[in-house]
Design a protein around this motif. Structure first.
Motif, PDB file in Angstrom:
ATOM      1  N   UNK A 180       6.482  -9.863 -12.611  1.00  0.00           N
ATOM      2  CA  UNK A 180       5.820  -8.605 -12.954  1.00  0.00           C
ATOM      3  C   UNK A 180       6.709  -7.743 -13.856  1.00  0.00           C
ATOM      4  N   UNK A 181       7.977  -7.596 -13.485  1.00  0.00           N
ATOM      5  CA  UNK A 181       8.873  -6.748 -14.268  1.00  0.00           C
ATOM      6  C   UNK A 181       9.230  -7.402 -15.607  1.00  0.00           C
ATOM      7  N   UNK A 225      19.093 -13.435 -10.484  1.00  0.00           N
ATOM      8  CA  UNK A 225      20.433 -12.900 -10.721  1.00  0.00           C
ATOM      9  C   UNK A 225      20.604 -11.520 -10.092  1.00  0.00           C
ATOM     10  N   UNK A 226      19.542 -10.681 -10.159  1.00  0.00           N
ATOM     11  CA  UNK A 226      19.669  -9.336  -9.636  1.00  0.00           C
ATOM     12  C   UNK A 226      18.996  -9.199  -8.274  1.00  0.00           C
ATOM     13  N   UNK A 227      18.793 -10.318  -7.575  1.00  0.00           N
ATOM     14  CA  UNK A 227      18.340 -10.276  -6.203  1.00  0.00           C
ATOM     15  C   UNK A 227      16.887  -9.910  -6.011  1.00  0.00           C
ATOM     16  N   UNK A 228      16.024 -10.295  -6.935  1.00  0.00           N
ATOM     17  CA  UNK A 228      14.604 -10.001  -6.774  1.00  0.00           C
ATOM     18  C   UNK A 228      13.878 -11.266  -6.345  1.00  0.00           C
ATOM     19  N   UNK A 229      12.754 -11.115  -5.613  1.00  0.00           N
ATOM     20  CA  UNK A 229      11.958 -12.309  -5.363  1.00  0.00           C
ATOM     21  C   UNK A 229      11.146 -12.643  -6.617  1.00  0.00           C
ATOM     22  N   UNK A 230      10.602 -13.830  -6.690  1.00  0.00           N
ATOM     23  CA  UNK A 230      10.070 -14.305  -7.967  1.00  0.00           C
ATOM     24  C   UNK A 230       8.806 -13.575  -8.418  1.00  0.00           C
ATOM     25  N   UNK A 231       7.980 -13.084  -7.467  1.00  0.00           N
ATOM     26  CA  UNK A 231       6.783 -12.328  -7.853  1.00  0.00           C
ATOM     27  C   UNK A 231       7.160 -11.052  -8.591  1.00  0.00           C
ATOM     28  N   UNK A 232       8.121 -10.318  -7.993  1.00  0.00           N
ATOM     29  CA  UNK A 232       8.591  -9.093  -8.636  1.00  0.00           C
ATOM     30  C   UNK A 232       9.184  -9.397  -9.993  1.00  0.00           C
ATOM     31  N   UNK A 233       9.952 -10.464 -10.049  1.00  0.00           N
ATOM     32  CA  UNK A 233      10.626 -10.829 -11.274  1.00  0.00           C
ATOM     33  C   UNK A 233       9.590 -11.051 -12.381  1.00  0.00           C
ATOM     34  N   UNK A 237       7.337  -9.326 -17.393  1.00  0.00           N
ATOM     35  CA  UNK A 237       6.178  -9.168 -18.280  1.00  0.00           C
ATOM     36  C   UNK A 237       6.143  -7.746 -18.844  1.00  0.00           C
ATOM     37  N   UNK A 238       6.361  -6.767 -17.980  1.00  0.00           N
ATOM     38  CA  UNK A 238       6.378  -5.367 -18.418  1.00  0.00           C
ATOM     39  C   UNK A 238       7.493  -5.130 -19.440  1.00  0.00           C
ATOM     40  N   UNK A 239       8.626  -5.746 -19.200  1.00  0.00           N
ATOM     41  CA  UNK A 239       9.791  -5.559 -20.086  1.00  0.00           C
ATOM     42  C   UNK A 239       9.550  -6.189 -21.451  1.00  0.00           C
ATOM     43  N   UNK A 240       8.970  -7.372 -21.441  1.00  0.00           N
ATOM     44  CA  UNK A 240       8.661  -8.066 -22.699  1.00  0.00           C
ATOM     45  C   UNK A 240       7.683  -7.226 -23.532  1.00  0.00           C
ATOM     46  N   UNK A 241       6.665  -6.678 -22.862  1.00  0.00           N
ATOM     47  CA  UNK A 241       5.690  -5.838 -23.551  1.00  0.00           C
ATOM     48  C   UNK A 241       6.350  -4.563 -24.089  1.00  0.00           C
ATOM     49  N   UNK A 252       9.655   2.953  -9.863  1.00  0.00           N
ATOM     50  CA  UNK A 252       9.890   1.570 -10.274  1.00  0.00           C
ATOM     51  C   UNK A 252       8.762   1.022 -11.164  1.00  0.00           C
ATOM     52  N   UNK A 253       7.508   1.328 -10.768  1.00  0.00           N
ATOM     53  CA  UNK A 253       6.370   0.782 -11.509  1.00  0.00           C
ATOM     54  C   UNK A 253       6.201   1.454 -12.876  1.00  0.00           C
ATOM     55  N   UNK A 254       6.902   2.586 -13.086  1.00  0.00           N
ATOM     56  CA  UNK A 254       6.823   3.285 -14.386  1.00  0.00           C
ATOM     57  C   UNK A 254       8.036   2.997 -15.263  1.00  0.00           C
ATOM     58  N   UNK A 255       8.918   2.137 -14.775  1.00  0.00           N
ATOM     59  CA  UNK A 255      10.215   1.949 -15.438  1.00  0.00           C
ATOM     60  C   UNK A 255      10.102   1.475 -16.882  1.00  0.00           C
ATOM     61  N   UNK A 256       9.015   0.766 -17.211  1.00  0.00           N
ATOM     62  CA  UNK A 256       8.875   0.213 -18.562  1.00  0.00           C
ATOM     63  C   UNK A 256       7.897   1.017 -19.410  1.00  0.00           C
ATOM     64  N   UNK A 257       7.527   2.207 -18.926  1.00  0.00           N
ATOM     65  CA  UNK A 257       6.634   3.094 -19.685  1.00  0.00           C
ATOM     66  C   UNK A 257       7.387   3.724 -20.862  1.00  0.00           C
TER      67      UNK A 257
END
Ligand code: SAH
Length: 218
Positions: A11-12, A1-9, A14-18, A52-57
């Motif tokens: 990873x993010x 929906x937000x234009x990400x490829x599936x690998x990124x999707x 999983x981070x968001x769920x955690x 970006x990689x710290x967004x869910x910290x």
């Protein structure tokens, strides 16, 4: 929906769920609609690419112009305290990245948001539009004065620390409306305050200690 490829999707996601489980549910946020919004909104798209990689910290992050995107827990907590639902109209002061506006917009009917840094107002309006939000209205200006044209508001969330509660915001609060605002000196620890308007009178409660960027005036 937000234009990400599936690998990124993956990873993010999983981070968001955690993030939601560890930082938000475990600390007591229970509102299911708020939790659903926190699980859905891609926070990494609201921070500069290099963070970006710290967004869910578990902390706020710099978004430029000396401003920050609030810590995820604080966003969830303030949203829950405001008692959002699909019938409500919300005003946010301090659009910043647009993240808090997006979380609100997932739950309420309409979100009006004011930002005093013109570049941030422009960038976040663009970002929210690209994400497909049609119920968020961003404008550049001094949020001290509120947004009279669309008042009264059921919810007002202020995301910058003021020394005093701006009087126009109290005036623009609907009956049974809830205003959440950090109050205190800029460099100090501030207190998160909840105001509820009941029969035209204001009931005030003190919630917790927080640290926000200062509320500015034009
Ligand atoms: N809600 C934001 C957090 C942004 S930090 C987010 O989710 O990303 C607070 C923001 O309030 C900053 O962008 C700052 O520029 C803005 N601000 C400070 N004083 C303001 C005022 N008087 N009116 C509108 N915005 C203000």
């Amino acid at each position: 929906m937000f234009g990400l490829n599936s690998d990124q999707k993956d990873r993010f996601e999983i981070a968001r769920e955690r993030m939601v489980t560890v930082q938000i549910v475990d600390r007591g946020v229970k509102d299911q609609a708020v939790l659903k919004a926190m699980r859905k909104v891609p926070r990494h798209l609201f921070v500069p690419k290099e963070y970006e990689s710290e967004a869910y910290d578990d902390n706020p992050l710099a978004i430029g112009y000396g401003q920050t995107i609030s810590q995820p827990y604080i966003v969830a907590y303030m949203t829950e305290v405001a008692r959002p639902d699909a019938t409500k109209k919300a005003l946010e002061i301090g659009t910043g990245s647009g993240y808090q506006a997006a979380i609100l917009a997932e739950v309420v009917d309409k979100v009006y948001s004011i930002e005093i840094v013109p570049e941030l107002a422009r960038e976040s309006a663009e970002r929210l539009k690209n994400m497909g939000y049609k119920n968020i209205f961003v404008k550049y200006g001094d949020g001290y004065k509120g947004w009279k044209e669309f008042s009264p508001f059921d919810i007002i969330i202020v995301t910058a620390a003021a020394e005093q509660i701006p009087e126009p915001l109290i005036d623009q609060l609907a009956e049974n409306g809830r205003l959440v605002i950090p109050i205190g000196a800029p460099a100090a620890v501030q207190e998160l305050i909840l105001l509820v308007k009941k029969n035209g009178k204001i009931e005030k409660s003190r919630l917790t200690f927080v640290r926000f960027v200062p509320f500015k005036r034009l």
